[in-house]
Each structure stands twice: as C-alpha cells, then as structure tokens.
Design a protein around this motif. Structure first.
Motif, mmCIF file in Angstrom:
data_model
loop_
_atom_site.group_PDB
_atom_site.id
_atom_site.type_symbol
_atom_site.label_atom_id
_atom_site.label_comp_id
_atom_site.label_asym_id
_atom_site.label_seq_id
_atom_site.Cartn_x
_atom_site.Cartn_y
_atom_site.Cartn_z
ATOM 1 N N LEU A 172 -5.053 2.676 -16.870
ATOM 2 C CA LEU A 172 -4.883 2.313 -15.470
ATOM 3 C C LEU A 172 -5.981 1.316 -15.114
ATOM 4 O O LEU A 172 -7.172 1.579 -15.326
ATOM 5 N N ILE A 173 -5.595 0.168 -14.544
ATOM 6 C CA ILE A 173 -6.574 -0.897 -14.238
ATOM 7 C C ILE A 173 -7.203 -0.583 -12.877
ATOM 8 O O ILE A 173 -6.912 -1.219 -11.867
ATOM 9 N N HIS A 174 -8.091 0.404 -12.872
ATOM 10 C CA HIS A 174 -8.583 0.935 -11.602
ATOM 11 C C HIS A 174 -9.979 0.465 -11.232
ATOM 12 O O HIS A 174 -10.503 0.854 -10.176
ATOM 13 N N ASP A 175 -10.610 -0.360 -12.066
ATOM 14 C CA ASP A 175 -11.931 -0.872 -11.716
ATOM 15 C C ASP A 175 -12.084 -2.303 -12.225
ATOM 16 O O ASP A 175 -11.253 -2.813 -12.972
ATOM 17 N N ARG A 176 -13.162 -2.948 -11.807
ATOM 18 C CA ARG A 176 -13.351 -4.354 -12.124
ATOM 19 C C ARG A 176 -13.591 -4.591 -13.612
ATOM 20 O O ARG A 176 -13.215 -5.640 -14.138
ATOM 21 N N CYS A 230 0.826 -1.199 0.000
ATOM 22 C CA CYS A 230 0.000 0.000 0.000
ATOM 23 C C CYS A 230 0.864 1.254 0.000
ATOM 24 O O CYS A 230 2.089 1.190 0.138
ATOM 25 N N HIS A 256 2.126 0.335 -20.802
ATOM 26 C CA HIS A 256 1.846 0.399 -19.362
ATOM 27 C C HIS A 256 2.849 -0.403 -18.555
ATOM 28 O O HIS A 256 3.607 0.152 -17.771
ATOM 29 N N THR A 315 -3.413 3.657 2.020
ATOM 30 C CA THR A 315 -4.434 3.336 1.020
ATOM 31 C C THR A 315 -3.924 2.217 0.112
ATOM 32 O O THR A 315 -2.738 2.179 -0.240
ATOM 33 N N PRO A 356 -3.361 0.299 -3.491
ATOM 34 C CA PRO A 356 -3.063 0.901 -4.793
ATOM 35 C C PRO A 356 -4.334 1.148 -5.595
ATOM 36 O O PRO A 356 -5.328 0.432 -5.438
ATOM 37 N N ASN A 357 -4.298 2.166 -6.452
ATOM 38 C CA ASN A 357 -5.448 2.443 -7.322
ATOM 39 C C ASN A 357 -5.799 1.236 -8.178
ATOM 40 O O ASN A 357 -6.959 1.050 -8.558
ATOM 41 N N GLU A 358 -4.799 0.428 -8.499
ATOM 42 C CA GLU A 358 -5.022 -0.731 -9.353
ATOM 43 C C GLU A 358 -5.264 -2.005 -8.548
ATOM 44 O O GLU A 358 -5.002 -3.109 -9.045
#
Length: 250
Positions: free
Chosen positions: A148-152, A46, A173, A82, A84-86
């Motif tokens: 950016l792999i930020h959601d499902r 994190c 990336h 927090t 990671p965003n990904e």
C-alpha cells in the motif's frame, strides 16, 4: 451538496470515478482520482462515513486538500471525510512531475493478472487503439512491490519506477496512470487494461504476443486530441450511463 469551489471539476472527477468502475477497473471501494489545483492543493476522491465505492461516486465525494492531506478550504473534510490512505501516491507524482495534472489509481484484475503471468504491456495492437499503442510502445514500467503506497518513502519508490512514463503497473496491486487532464489519465488506464485483457486472451489461446511491425507503426496516424480525448470521453460517459453494471475479473 456539491461544495462551492470548483463544482465543474468535482463533477468531472466523479464522472471519472464512475467511468473507471463501469469499465471494471475499480471494483468495490478501491481506487481514487486526483487533480492538481494550483501549486499546493489537489482535488481528490475521498471516503466518507457512507462509503459506497467508485461506481456510486458523486461530486460530494471530491474534496480539496493540500499536499499533506489537510483541508485546503473551509469545511472540506467536515463530517467524517478522509483522504485516501494512498494520498502520497498522488502527491508525490504531482510534486515530481510538472507535466502531470491528474493521477488515477485503480485495481484492474486483468492488469494485475497479466503482470503476475509475466505478460508486459506491449504494443501488440495497432488501429484497434492507437493511443494505447503509443503508450505501450514507450513502455509501461512495473513497480515490483505489492504494498500500500501510504507514505512518501513508498510513493518515491513508485515514482522512481514510473520515471517520465505516463503509467506504471504496481505488482500484485494495481495501476497508476497520469495525464495533463483527468480525461487523459482515465483513458490511459482503460488502454492499459484493454491491452492486458487481450494479452491474457492471446496467452490462454496458446498464441504468442508480437509487437506491431515498424511499418505498421509508422503508418498509424495521430487522430488528434478532439477524437482521442473529447470523442472518446463522451463515449465513456454515455457508456457509463447506459451500462450501470461494471465488469469484474480478467
């Protein structure tokens, strides 16, 4: 101070982060490592209020969260930590792949450059890196979006590209690798990066990438997990400790 739950695993994961950075696969503050804990939680690297990057990771940077990113034990994200965003990149792999316990996401310049140059990860090497040869021989797919792999939703797309393979290149990336263990996932990332670097060197020299002949492939022995994983991992830890300056660039 390292938290009470899973101190040895937190130390292993912090070691993994520093190995990746020392190898030049995770420069600056980018990249993360995760490890499945039970059916609905994971340890993950994190970010805190004093983010220093993977090269300076300690066990205190590793936190236990659930598959939605919420604390999975008391105090896990206290103090401004927090995930990671990904995080979905990790959790969707773990949801879909029961054979995977560890996920590594890095930004290796050589892997990105080789893919953008049209150079696939191929089994061009033999005894130079036998596990790397086997990984490449079975194919390293490419997720063709530089997002950016930020959601499902995006993580599902990446997983569709990954399929049942151990690694996937993320165009423009980085790289995602998987393993039964943290060590295996990290060593796979190093192998992909090594092949990418060699491919770029060969192309720069005017050469042609050629897969290892079938006869040579058939004669490559399996040196076993003790050599391929334990010995290789001990080398990486020693190398990391003795080489504090990570490489950068392809």
């Amino acid at each position: 101070m390292t938290r009470r739950l899973y101190p040895d695993l937190r130390q292993l994961m912090s070691d993994a982060c520093r190995v990746l950075a020392a190898r030049g696969l995770a420069d600056g503050i980018l990249g993360h490592v995760s490890l499945r804990i039970g059916s609905d939680a994971l340890l993950v690297r994190c970010r805190g209020p004093q983010e220093r990057g993977l090269r300076h990771t300690t066990a205190d940077d590793i936190h236990l969260v659930d598959l939605e990113g919420a604390p999975a034990a008391a105090g896990e994200l206290d103090g401004g930590w927090t995930p990671p965003n990904e995080l979905p990149l990790h959790t969707e792999v773990l949801r879909r792949r029961p054979d995977v316990n560890a996920v590594v996401h890095t930004h290796p310049p050589a892997v990105v450059a080789a893919d953008l140059a049209g150079l696939a990860i191929r089994p061009i090497i033999g005894a130079f890196d036998i596990p790397g040869n086997r990984l490449a021989r079975h194919g390293v797919p490419v997720y063709p979006r530089g997002v950016l792999i930020h959601d499902r939703r995006l993580a599902t797309e990446m997983n569709d590209a990954l399929g049942d393979k151990p690694a996937v290149v993320l165009r423009a990336h980085g790289l995602t690798t998987t393993g039964e263990t943290v060590q295996e996932a990290v060593l796979r990332a190093i192998s992909v990066d090594t092949i990418a670097r060699l491919s770029l060197d060969i192309a720069k020299a005017g050469g042609t990438l050629t897969d290892l002949p079938d006869d040579d492939l058939a004669d490559l022995p399996d040196l076993g997990s003790s050599f391929n994983h334990t010995t290789a991992w001990n080398h990486e830890l020693t190398r990391c400790a003795s080489d504090p300056a990570p490489r950068s660039g392809p």
